[in-house]
Design an enzyme around this catalytic site. Structure first.
Site, PDB file in Angstrom:
ATOM      1  N   SER A   1       0.824  -1.260  -0.030  1.00  0.00           N
ATOM      2  CA  SER A   1      -0.170  -0.023  -0.002  1.00  0.00           C
ATOM      3  C   SER A   1       0.941   1.178  -0.073  1.00  0.00           C
ATOM      4  O   SER A   1       0.833   2.005  -0.808  1.00  0.00           O
ATOM      5  CB  SER A   1      -0.950  -0.062   1.015  1.00  0.00           C
ATOM      6  OG  SER A   1      -1.890  -1.267   1.291  1.00  0.00           O
TER       7      SER A   1
ATOM      8  N   ASN B   1      -5.545  -9.059  -7.993  1.00  0.00           N
ATOM      9  CA  ASN B   1      -5.611  -9.897  -6.589  1.00  0.00           C
ATOM     10  C   ASN B   1      -6.826 -10.737  -6.363  1.00  0.00           C
ATOM     11  O   ASN B   1      -6.906 -11.681  -5.450  1.00  0.00           O
ATOM     12  CB  ASN B   1      -5.444  -8.830  -5.295  1.00  0.00           C
ATOM     13  CG  ASN B   1      -6.277  -7.789  -5.616  1.00  0.00           C
ATOM     14  OD1 ASN B   1      -6.075  -6.625  -6.312  1.00  0.00           O
ATOM     15  ND2 ASN B   1      -7.263  -7.604  -4.599  1.00  0.00           N
TER      16      ASN B   1
ATOM     17  N   GLN C   1       1.107  -8.929  -6.409  1.00  0.00           N
ATOM     18  CA  GLN C   1       0.597 -10.176  -6.635  1.00  0.00           C
ATOM     19  C   GLN C   1       1.433 -11.218  -7.465  1.00  0.00           C
ATOM     20  O   GLN C   1       1.129 -12.292  -7.370  1.00  0.00           O
ATOM     21  CB  GLN C   1      -1.025 -10.494  -7.048  1.00  0.00           C
ATOM     22  CG  GLN C   1      -2.100 -10.082  -6.057  1.00  0.00           C
ATOM     23  CD  GLN C   1      -2.175 -10.865  -4.788  1.00  0.00           C
ATOM     24  OE1 GLN C   1      -1.998 -11.843  -5.156  1.00  0.00           O
ATOM     25  NE2 GLN C   1      -2.675 -10.260  -3.773  1.00  0.00           N
TER      26      GLN C   1
ATOM     27  N   SER D   1       5.290  -6.427  -2.113  1.00  0.00           N
ATOM     28  CA  SER D   1       4.873  -6.685  -0.938  1.00  0.00           C
ATOM     29  C   SER D   1       5.402  -8.102  -0.094  1.00  0.00           C
ATOM     30  O   SER D   1       5.010  -8.993  -0.891  1.00  0.00           O
ATOM     31  CB  SER D   1       3.397  -6.596  -0.605  1.00  0.00           C
ATOM     32  OG  SER D   1       2.889  -6.676   0.821  1.00  0.00           O
TER      33      SER D   1
ATOM     34  N   CYS E   1     -21.009  -8.147   1.671  1.00  0.00           N
ATOM     35  CA  CYS E   1     -20.850  -8.341   3.241  1.00  0.00           C
ATOM     36  C   CYS E   1     -19.470  -8.559   3.634  1.00  0.00           C
ATOM     37  O   CYS E   1     -19.431  -8.263   4.906  1.00  0.00           O
ATOM     38  CB  CYS E   1     -21.746  -9.480   3.387  1.00  0.00           C
ATOM     39  SG  CYS E   1     -23.429  -9.188   3.849  1.00  0.00           S
TER      40      CYS E   1
HETATM   41  C1  PLP Z   1      -2.446  -6.026  -5.749  1.00  0.00           C
HETATM   42  C2  PLP Z   1      -2.344  -5.664  -4.366  1.00  0.00           C
HETATM   43  N1  PLP Z   1      -1.875  -4.133  -4.117  1.00  0.00           N
HETATM   44  C3  PLP Z   1      -1.578  -3.761  -3.079  1.00  0.00           C
HETATM   45  C4  PLP Z   1      -1.742  -4.602  -1.820  1.00  0.00           C
HETATM   46  C5  PLP Z   1      -1.574  -4.048  -0.663  1.00  0.00           C
HETATM   47  O1  PLP Z   1      -0.271  -4.363   0.235  1.00  0.00           O
HETATM   48  P1  PLP Z   1      -0.088  -4.192   1.602  1.00  0.00           P
HETATM   49  O2  PLP Z   1      -0.961  -5.206   2.144  1.00  0.00           O
HETATM   50  O3  PLP Z   1       1.375  -5.107   1.770  1.00  0.00           O
HETATM   51  O4  PLP Z   1      -0.145  -2.915   2.025  1.00  0.00           O
HETATM   52  C6  PLP Z   1      -2.215  -5.861  -1.975  1.00  0.00           C
HETATM   53  C7  PLP Z   1      -2.642  -6.737  -0.763  1.00  0.00           C
HETATM   54  O5  PLP Z   1      -3.321  -6.460  -0.062  1.00  0.00           O
HETATM   55  C8  PLP Z   1      -2.720  -6.291  -3.436  1.00  0.00           C
HETATM   56  O6  PLP Z   1      -3.253  -7.617  -3.543  1.00  0.00           O
END
Ligand code: PLP
Ligand code: ZN
Lengths: 393, 144
Positions: free
Chosen positions: A71, A151, A179, A199, A322
């Site tokens: 993020s 994702n 991902q 990540s 939900c």
């Molecule tokens: C495509 C994608 N971008 C960004 C993130 C965010 O990564 P993080 O949880 O390390 O902040 C995720 C995971 O939740 C993701 O799947």
């Protein structure tokens, strides 16, 4: 039987990564910014990780900015490109409709500040074409950001082709490869990417650590000390960075073998679930991550499906409203054209090399049973069966 | 999961009164598949008493649990009592629902009211219209 099938949410830490995490915390306790020998030993360890990560991603060590995760990397890449663009009077950004919220919500903020955002449609297959990007960019485009792999539905985008268009047009290109890294070969140069997010917890590293690879100068999101060449303040989370590096090394070394195993399990799972009447696989079947299985089942709702599967020991996820805590189902499923009522009945299973054939067989027995159980108490299913309502799937 | 109380999980996993009453005296259906929740409640009525109640629900765990609990709460009770069942009472009986799930209990209350209204209408019985406030999906959806 307990089956962990939510690896796209977070993968279990690799034992070796967990070990290096603890060892580093104990052994390299110094602050890498300190001049004394304990600090310098930590600094050396940090630079070893930077070099190793760069080698594994095909970039240069100075292009790596360690962050608190995907993020943060996404936020920094987009905000930095937007600020640089604004200075030149360029306030247009091209992205896609099914990016992660770590991208989409930043774009929403920028829109409030006068940026124009073009979100490209991704079609039924969940794949954006380089041609669409070519047609969307303009003289005032300051950034193109397209994810490597989605994702929720796992579809892989033609990132290198999109990167080539951006190179040609001299527009900065960022890809959210959260991902993808550790699962498919990722070579930053071959992708023609200027910036890339990753990540650790998606490939067996710890949560709360990741990286932004940037070939462009980027301003810090977090201001303070001069760490990461002034691009990310804060004392480095060395144990996490070391553990991420270990996880990445192992993921890359084992990739070919793991991929074949996971793919075979995935294909069996997809084939088996397709036998359930009135369901459909979400996203292109071929251009997808080898661990991703995403289905919509008509006539039922995803949260109740997840809870009952959890009772049966199966840990999965869903894009239903939900489960997202909002009233609308996943923007990804809506982006590939699933109507609301169908998108509510989604199920995502994401596999790792730790899953087994027995687990696949177990899921193939349990999932159709639970789907049928819920359909049997669903007034929507009754109306579909009696012809009062038309099947979508 | 700690998302729900034990009571909710019990009614979700072992729902009471699931099914259809073929010769129902009143049927009420509320909600919208678009929103992800539809509840349908069937009642049998004899001498002013709800002698039986069954439900079918398309929805999340709390929607199923709310339907189960609400049907339990009206079965064997006078129509007038069933008519005054509030979503709050359903929530309390379930030992609470998360804030963003309260609408599931509202649906249960509305489904029962709607079944009773159906019963009154079928039998040309007089009723107080004000009891039947607007039933249905009242919220906005984005992306439509
Ligand atoms: C495509 C994608 N971008 C960004 C993130 C965010 O990564 P993080 O949880 O390390 O902040 C995720 C995971 O939740 C993701 O799947
Ligand atoms: Zn609604």
């Amino acid at each position: 039987m307990n089956v962990y099938a939510d690896n796209a949410a977070t993968a279990k830490m690799r034992p070796a990564a967990l070990r290096t995490y603890a060892e580093t915390a104990e052994k390299y306790f110094g602050n890498p910014s300190s001049l004394h020998s304990d600090g310098q030993r930590a600094a050396e360890e940090l630079s070893r990780c930077r070099a190793k990560t760069a080698e594994l991603l095909g970039c240069s060590p100075r292009e790596i900015i360690f962050t608190s995760g995907g993020s943060e990397a996404d936020n920094q890449a987009i905000v930095a490109a937007a600020i640089a663009g604004e200075k030149k009077g360029k306030k247009h950004i091209v992205s896609t409709a099914f990016e992660h919220h770590a991208v989409l919500h930043v774009l929403d903020r920028l829109k409030e500040r006068g940026f124009e955002i073009t979100l490209l449609p991704v079609g039924e297959r969940g794949i954006v074409r380089a041609e669409q990007v070519r047609n969307a960019v303009r003289d005032d485009t300051c950034l193109v950001t397209v994810m490597f792999a989605n994702n929720e539905i796992g579809t892989i985008q033609p990132v290198a082709e999109i990167g080539a268009v951006c190179r040609e047009k001299k527009i900065p290109f960022h890809t959210d490869a959260v991902q993808a890294v550790g699962h498919v070969p990722v070579d930053v140069n071959a992708l023609n990417a200027d910036m890339l997010s990753l990540s650790a917890h998606k490939f067996g590293g710890p949560r709360g650590v990741g990286a932004l690879v940037s070939k462009l100068p980027v301003r810090p999101l977090i201001e303070g000390g001069a760490q990461e060449r002034g691009r990310r303040a804060g004392t480095e989370n060395l144990p996490a960075i070391v553990a991420m590096t270990t996880a990445l090394e192992l993921s890359v070394a084992e990739m070919t073998e793991a991929d074949a195993k996971i793919r075979a399990m995935r294909d069996k799972l997809i084939a088996g679930l397709k036998a359930v009447p009135h369901c459909a696989l979400n996203g292109d079947e071929k251009s997808r991550l080898s661990g991703n299985v995403s289905f919509c089942f008509e006539g039922i709702e995803g949260e109740s499906l997840l809870l009952l599967l959890d009772e049966a020991g199966i840990r999965a996820s869903s894009g239903s409203a939900c489960t997202s805590g909002s009233l609308d189902p996943s923007h990804v499923l809506l982006a590939i054209g699933r109507p609301h009522e169908v998108a509510h009945g989604s199920l995502r299973l994401t596999l790792s090399a730790d899953n087994t054939q027995e687990e696949i067989d177990y899921m193939l027995k349990e999932i159709p049973r639970v789907v049928q159980y819920l359909r049997d108490m669903s007034p929507v299913w009754r109306d579909l069966q009696s012809g009062k309502r038309n099947y979508v799937l | 999961m700690a998302l729900y109380s034990e009571k909710v999980m019990d009614h979700f996993k072992n729902p009471r009164n699931v099914g259809v009453i073929e010769d129902a005296d009143g049927v009420g259906e509320v909600g919208n598949a678009k929103c992800g929740d539809i509840m349908k409640i069937y009642i049998k009525v004899k001498d002013g008493i709800v002698t039986d109640a069954k439900f079918e629900t398309f929805g999340c765990g709390s929607a199923i649990a709310s339907s189960s609990m609400a049907t339990e709460m009206i079965k064997g009770h006078p129509l007038t009592e069933a008519l005054s069942l509030t979503n709050k009472a359903v929530v309390e009986a379930l030992d609470g629902l998360p804030a963003h799930k309260i609408h599931c209990s509202v649906l249960a209350e509305e489904a029962i009211k709607s079944a009773i209204l159906d019963y009154y209408t079928r039998n040309n019985l007089p009723y107080d219209e004000s009891v039947f406030k607007k039933i249905g999906c009242a919220h906005e959806h984005d992306g439509e």
